[in-house]
Design a protein around this motif. Structure first.
Motif, PDB file in Angstrom:
ATOM      1  N   SER A   1       0.815  -1.214   0.000  1.00  0.00           N
ATOM      2  CA  SER A   1       0.000   0.000   0.000  1.00  0.00           C
ATOM      3  C   SER A   1       0.849   1.265   0.000  1.00  0.00           C
ATOM      4  O   SER A   1       0.343   2.364  -0.224  1.00  0.00           O
ATOM      5  CB  SER A   1      -0.927   0.011   1.224  1.00  0.00           C
ATOM      6  N   GLU A   2       2.176   1.116   0.244  1.00  0.00           N
ATOM      7  CA  GLU A   2       3.083   2.256   0.199  1.00  0.00           C
ATOM      8  C   GLU A   2       3.473   2.632  -1.225  1.00  0.00           C
ATOM      9  O   GLU A   2       4.130   3.647  -1.448  1.00  0.00           O
ATOM     10  CB  GLU A   2       4.361   1.941   0.998  1.00  0.00           C
ATOM     11  N   VAL A   3       3.073   1.817  -2.190  1.00  0.00           N
ATOM     12  CA  VAL A   3       3.422   2.064  -3.594  1.00  0.00           C
ATOM     13  C   VAL A   3       2.293   2.835  -4.271  1.00  0.00           C
ATOM     14  O   VAL A   3       1.139   2.411  -4.241  1.00  0.00           O
ATOM     15  CB  VAL A   3       3.680   0.730  -4.334  1.00  0.00           C
ATOM     16  N   SER A   4       2.632   3.961  -4.883  1.00  0.00           N
ATOM     17  CA  SER A   4       1.635   4.737  -5.617  1.00  0.00           C
ATOM     18  C   SER A   4       1.059   3.899  -6.756  1.00  0.00           C
ATOM     19  O   SER A   4       1.797   3.278  -7.516  1.00  0.00           O
ATOM     20  CB  SER A   4       2.285   6.001  -6.194  1.00  0.00           C
ATOM     21  N   GLY A   5      -0.252   3.865  -6.853  1.00  0.00           N
ATOM     22  CA  GLY A   5      -0.903   3.060  -7.892  1.00  0.00           C
ATOM     23  C   GLY A   5      -1.461   1.755  -7.365  1.00  0.00           C
ATOM     24  O   GLY A   5      -2.153   1.040  -8.086  1.00  0.00           O
ATOM     25  N   ILE A   6      -1.152   1.429  -6.095  1.00  0.00           N
ATOM     26  CA  ILE A   6      -1.667   0.194  -5.499  1.00  0.00           C
ATOM     27  C   ILE A   6      -2.629   0.543  -4.370  1.00  0.00           C
ATOM     28  O   ILE A   6      -2.230   1.042  -3.316  1.00  0.00           O
ATOM     29  CB  ILE A   6      -0.527  -0.707  -4.958  1.00  0.00           C
ATOM     30  N   GLY A   7      -3.903   0.297  -4.643  1.00  0.00           N
ATOM     31  CA  GLY A   7      -4.931   0.504  -3.636  1.00  0.00           C
ATOM     32  C   GLY A   7      -5.346  -0.816  -3.021  1.00  0.00           C
ATOM     33  O   GLY A   7      -4.663  -1.839  -3.168  1.00  0.00           O
ATOM     34  N   GLU A   8      -6.472  -0.791  -2.347  1.00  0.00           N
ATOM     35  CA  GLU A   8      -6.938  -1.967  -1.606  1.00  0.00           C
ATOM     36  C   GLU A   8      -7.160  -3.175  -2.526  1.00  0.00           C
ATOM     37  O   GLU A   8      -6.689  -4.279  -2.250  1.00  0.00           O
ATOM     38  CB  GLU A   8      -8.238  -1.605  -0.878  1.00  0.00           C
ATOM     39  N   LYS A   9      -7.857  -2.971  -3.644  1.00  0.00           N
ATOM     40  CA  LYS A   9      -8.173  -4.084  -4.549  1.00  0.00           C
ATOM     41  C   LYS A   9      -6.928  -4.626  -5.234  1.00  0.00           C
ATOM     42  O   LYS A   9      -6.750  -5.840  -5.355  1.00  0.00           O
ATOM     43  CB  LYS A   9      -9.198  -3.630  -5.592  1.00  0.00           C
ATOM     44  N   ARG A  10      -6.062  -3.721  -5.697  1.00  0.00           N
ATOM     45  CA  ARG A  10      -4.863  -4.171  -6.414  1.00  0.00           C
ATOM     46  C   ARG A  10      -3.890  -4.898  -5.475  1.00  0.00           C
ATOM     47  O   ARG A  10      -3.218  -5.845  -5.875  1.00  0.00           O
ATOM     48  CB  ARG A  10      -4.196  -2.984  -7.099  1.00  0.00           C
ATOM     49  N   GLU A  11      -3.820  -4.462  -4.224  1.00  0.00           N
ATOM     50  CA  GLU A  11      -2.974  -5.166  -3.258  1.00  0.00           C
ATOM     51  C   GLU A  11      -3.474  -6.598  -3.063  1.00  0.00           C
ATOM     52  O   GLU A  11      -2.673  -7.546  -2.993  1.00  0.00           O
ATOM     53  CB  GLU A  11      -2.966  -4.435  -1.915  1.00  0.00           C
ATOM     54  N   LEU A  12      -4.781  -6.770  -3.011  1.00  0.00           N
ATOM     55  CA  LEU A  12      -5.369  -8.100  -2.862  1.00  0.00           C
ATOM     56  C   LEU A  12      -5.025  -8.985  -4.063  1.00  0.00           C
ATOM     57  O   LEU A  12      -4.678 -10.161  -3.903  1.00  0.00           O
ATOM     58  CB  LEU A  12      -6.886  -7.970  -2.712  1.00  0.00           C
ATOM     59  N   LEU A  13      -5.088  -8.418  -5.269  1.00  0.00           N
ATOM     60  CA  LEU A  13      -4.759  -9.181  -6.473  1.00  0.00           C
ATOM     61  C   LEU A  13      -3.290  -9.595  -6.484  1.00  0.00           C
ATOM     62  O   LEU A  13      -2.957 -10.731  -6.855  1.00  0.00           O
ATOM     63  CB  LEU A  13      -5.066  -8.352  -7.730  1.00  0.00           C
ATOM     64  N   LEU A  14      -2.409  -8.690  -6.084  1.00  0.00           N
ATOM     65  CA  LEU A  14      -0.973  -9.003  -6.042  1.00  0.00           C
ATOM     66  C   LEU A  14      -0.684 -10.118  -5.045  1.00  0.00           C
ATOM     67  O   LEU A  14       0.139 -10.999  -5.305  1.00  0.00           O
ATOM     68  CB  LEU A  14      -0.170  -7.750  -5.694  1.00  0.00           C
ATOM     69  N   LYS A  15      -1.377 -10.085  -3.921  1.00  0.00           N
ATOM     70  CA  LYS A  15      -1.175 -11.147  -2.925  1.00  0.00           C
ATOM     71  C   LYS A  15      -1.698 -12.480  -3.434  1.00  0.00           C
ATOM     72  O   LYS A  15      -1.138 -13.544  -3.111  1.00  0.00           O
ATOM     73  CB  LYS A  15      -1.846 -10.764  -1.605  1.00  0.00           C
ATOM     74  N   LYS A  16      -2.749 -12.442  -4.267  1.00  0.00           N
ATOM     75  CA  LYS A  16      -3.278 -13.681  -4.841  1.00  0.00           C
ATOM     76  C   LYS A  16      -2.271 -14.360  -5.763  1.00  0.00           C
ATOM     77  O   LYS A  16      -2.269 -15.585  -5.908  1.00  0.00           O
ATOM     78  CB  LYS A  16      -4.571 -13.388  -5.620  1.00  0.00           C
TER      79      LYS A  16
ATOM     80  N   GLU B   1      -3.320  -9.789 -15.949  1.00  0.00           N
ATOM     81  CA  GLU B   1      -4.340  -9.693 -16.997  1.00  0.00           C
ATOM     82  C   GLU B   1      -5.461 -10.719 -16.822  1.00  0.00           C
ATOM     83  O   GLU B   1      -6.531 -10.580 -17.414  1.00  0.00           O
ATOM     84  CB  GLU B   1      -3.701  -9.827 -18.374  1.00  0.00           C
ATOM     85  N   VAL B   2      -5.208 -11.726 -15.998  1.00  0.00           N
ATOM     86  CA  VAL B   2      -6.255 -12.693 -15.666  1.00  0.00           C
ATOM     87  C   VAL B   2      -7.428 -11.979 -14.986  1.00  0.00           C
ATOM     88  O   VAL B   2      -8.597 -12.355 -15.162  1.00  0.00           O
ATOM     89  CB  VAL B   2      -5.700 -13.808 -14.734  1.00  0.00           C
ATOM     90  N   PHE B   3      -7.104 -10.918 -14.226  1.00  0.00           N
ATOM     91  CA  PHE B   3      -8.130 -10.176 -13.486  1.00  0.00           C
ATOM     92  C   PHE B   3      -8.669  -8.977 -14.277  1.00  0.00           C
ATOM     93  O   PHE B   3      -9.525  -8.244 -13.797  1.00  0.00           O
ATOM     94  CB  PHE B   3      -7.560  -9.674 -12.158  1.00  0.00           C
ATOM     95  N   GLY B   4      -8.147  -8.762 -15.493  1.00  0.00           N
ATOM     96  CA  GLY B   4      -8.588  -7.625 -16.308  1.00  0.00           C
ATOM     97  C   GLY B   4      -7.404  -6.922 -16.939  1.00  0.00           C
ATOM     98  O   GLY B   4      -6.344  -6.788 -16.309  1.00  0.00           O
ATOM     99  N   THR B   5      -7.577  -6.474 -18.175  1.00  0.00           N
ATOM    100  CA  THR B   5      -6.462  -5.845 -18.902  1.00  0.00           C
ATOM    101  C   THR B   5      -5.960  -4.579 -18.218  1.00  0.00           C
ATOM    102  O   THR B   5      -4.782  -4.233 -18.337  1.00  0.00           O
ATOM    103  CB  THR B   5      -6.888  -5.503 -20.345  1.00  0.00           C
ATOM    104  N   GLN B   6      -6.853  -3.882 -17.505  1.00  0.00           N
ATOM    105  CA  GLN B   6      -6.428  -2.641 -16.858  1.00  0.00           C
ATOM    106  C   GLN B   6      -5.347  -2.890 -15.817  1.00  0.00           C
ATOM    107  O   GLN B   6      -4.475  -2.036 -15.600  1.00  0.00           O
ATOM    108  CB  GLN B   6      -7.622  -1.910 -16.222  1.00  0.00           C
ATOM    109  N   HIS B   7      -5.374  -4.066 -15.186  1.00  0.00           N
ATOM    110  CA  HIS B   7      -4.344  -4.394 -14.189  1.00  0.00           C
ATOM    111  C   HIS B   7      -3.025  -4.745 -14.868  1.00  0.00           C
ATOM    112  O   HIS B   7      -1.956  -4.403 -14.373  1.00  0.00           O
ATOM    113  CB  HIS B   7      -4.821  -5.546 -13.310  1.00  0.00           C
ATOM    114  N   GLY B   8      -3.118  -5.415 -16.015  1.00  0.00           N
ATOM    115  CA  GLY B   8      -1.905  -5.732 -16.767  1.00  0.00           C
ATOM    116  C   GLY B   8      -1.249  -4.482 -17.315  1.00  0.00           C
ATOM    117  O   GLY B   8      -0.015  -4.364 -17.323  1.00  0.00           O
ATOM    118  N   ASP B   9      -2.062  -3.516 -17.727  1.00  0.00           N
ATOM    119  CA  ASP B   9      -1.534  -2.278 -18.320  1.00  0.00           C
ATOM    120  C   ASP B   9      -0.709  -1.463 -17.333  1.00  0.00           C
ATOM    121  O   ASP B   9       0.185  -0.713 -17.742  1.00  0.00           O
ATOM    122  CB  ASP B   9      -2.691  -1.411 -18.844  1.00  0.00           C
TER     123      ASP B   9
END
Length: 483
Positions: free
Chosen positions: A218-233, A255-263
């Motif tokens: 969460s200390e990284v700009s661009g990583i919010g609550e949902k994206r942190e959860l995806l990274l941990k997955k 990209e498994v979770f959506g192209t916007q995350h891969g981008d």
């Protein structure tokens, strides 16, 4: 360190827990010397008082005695009741309003009222209202079906009725049980993934230190609550692991979770590398910034606003009469604060601003974020500025925030003015000052200026804070040019 079973849970603790589980725990066990004062709680209290004063004041009283006497308004009713597992739940209700019903006092009852700030009714508002409602119902032996939420917008009081459904009450009881479990723990709950909430929290410095030490994503700009959860997955649990992964691998997995995350994979990897090494990474080596480099001088522009009434009360300018590549003496920079006391004085304000900016028409106007140009251009349109004048003004704006994001990756959690300025070494003269505190100073000054001089110094504090915002913007622009 374990919570005393006899210690009551109150409405303030519940609100803290809904915002952040860790905050509620720290409110009980945290080192109070590490707790910061924030202006938001005072702004909320002042807003609540303004809302309550707009209700009918014909018949009112204090405490439970006011309910017994059938007053229209009952202030300061204190209630406690064992809602869960014999744990005492208590609340100090600022206001109750008389309504129809059959209570222990007669053919009337009372309904709870809350005042809220912000654009939307949140879960925090609903659960707090539900808790006070259950306590009131137990007191008066009558179930009120609806509570009221007051909100003041543009000086108009809005009253919203909230149905206290079984679903809300079920959510409340579950929340109280989980809150009880958290505060009985020896260790605090983990830091929230949604770090945006931390900006207004009095415990933010304590949690910031822990988050940095643990290398939280969460200390990284661009990583919010949902994206942190995806990274941990996908097996990435901290900044160090994110910094080491290859871009194409992360892109493929996200990209498994959506192209916007891969981008965004390349961006968050670079951001984590910058954060873990505490160094800036240049994104565009061909950076030119000719409009800044070649300018003979600059205007720096920053505004202070009251969002509740959509009023920009201060337009601050600094005029730098030389090229930004030269040595800058901050003591010699001239700051010009232009106050806008009331909305109906905007025509005079517009004339002052255009006169100031016309002195050096070839000077760019630098600012941080999109607020300033939007507000100034709208002001011009309201005052009948012609399209050519608006277009010429628009061309002069340079957003330093956009330039930083386009050309650099910096080791900061967010790219706000304060984060970037503090990272390059700039310090505000007033400690713990922010936009909310400037707004509080403004409201106090406006209310007291015709009565007494108690808050007269607050106007100078606002000017000093706004001047520092302008200088911070200038220093970031200077850093861009120098690097």
């Amino acid at each position: 360190m374990k919570c005393n079973k006899s210690k009551p849970i109150n409405d303030h603790l519940l609100r803290s827990w809904i915002r952040c589980r860790r905050k509620a725990w720290l409110d009980i066990y945290g080192d109070k010397q590490k707790k910061l004062w924030t202006a938001h709680s005072t702004l909320q209290l002042n807003h609540q008082i303004d809302c309550f004063h707009n209700l009918s004041q014909k018949s009112y009283g204090i405490g439970i005695q006011a309910c017994e006497e059938g007053k229209n308004i009952a202030y300061g009713v204190r209630i406690k009741y064992p809602l869960i597992k014999n744990r005492i739940i208590k609340a100090n209700l600022p206001i109750l309003r008389k309504t129809s019903g059959e209570s222990i006092w007669g053919n009337y009852a009372y309904q709870p009222i809350l005042a809220r700030q912000g654009k939307k009714i949140t879960r925090e508002h609903k659960l707090t209202l539900a808790m006070t409602s259950l306590l009131v119902n137990n007191l008066q032996k009558f179930q009120v079906q609806k509570g009221l939420i007051l909100h003041k917008e543009n000086e108009v009081l809005k009253v919203e009725k909230i149905k206290l459904s079984d679903n809300i009450n079920t959510d409340l009881i579950g929340s109280l049980l989980n809150l009880e479990k958290d505060i009985e723990s020896r260790n605090p709950p983990p830091i929230t993934s949604n770090r945006k909430k931390c900006i207004i929290c009095s415990w933010r410095k304590d949690c910031d230190a822990v988050a940095i030490k643990e290398g939280r994503l969460s200390e990284v700009s661009g990583i919010g609550e949902k994206r942190e959860l995806l990274l941990k997955k996908i097996g990435i649990n901290n900044i160090e692991e994110l910094a080491k992964i290859k871009h194409y691998k992360l892109k493929e997995k996200l990209e498994v979770f959506g192209t916007q995350h891969g981008d965004i994979s390349k961006q968050i990897i670079l951001q984590s590398q910058s954060r873990s090494t505490n160094r800036a990474i240049k994104l565009n080596p061909e950076i030119e910034l000719n409009n800044l480099k070649k300018a003979k001088g600059l205007y720096i522009y920053d505004i202070e606003s009251d969002p509740d009434i959509k009023h920009d009360f201060l337009h601050g300018f600094i005029r730098l009469p030389k090229n930004i590549k030269n040595e800058i003496s901050l003591e010699q920079t001239k700051y010009s604060p232009l106050l806008n006391l009331e909305k109906n004085t905007e025509s005079f304000l517009w004339k002052r601003i255009t006169k100031k900016l016309s002195i050096n028409r070839d000077y760019p106007i630098i600012h941080y974020g999109e607020t300033e140009p939007i507000s100034l251009l709208k002001l011009g349109l309201r005052q009948g500025a012609n399209p050519h004048e608006i277009e010429e003004l628009k061309k002069r704006f340079i957003d330093i925030h956009l330039l930083i994001r386009e050309y650099w990756c910096l080791p900061v959690r967010n790219y706000g003015l304060k984060s970037i300025a503090e990272w390059i070494g700039f310090e505000w003269k007033q400690s713990n000052a922010d936009g909310a505190r400037a707004l509080l100073w403004w409201r106090q000054w406006k209310k007291s200026r015709k009565i007494n001089k108690m808050y007269s110094r607050n106007l100078n504090s606002i000017f000093e804070y706004n001047r520092d915002d302008c200088i911070a913007t200038l220093m970031i622009a200077k850093w861009l040019i120098d690097h």
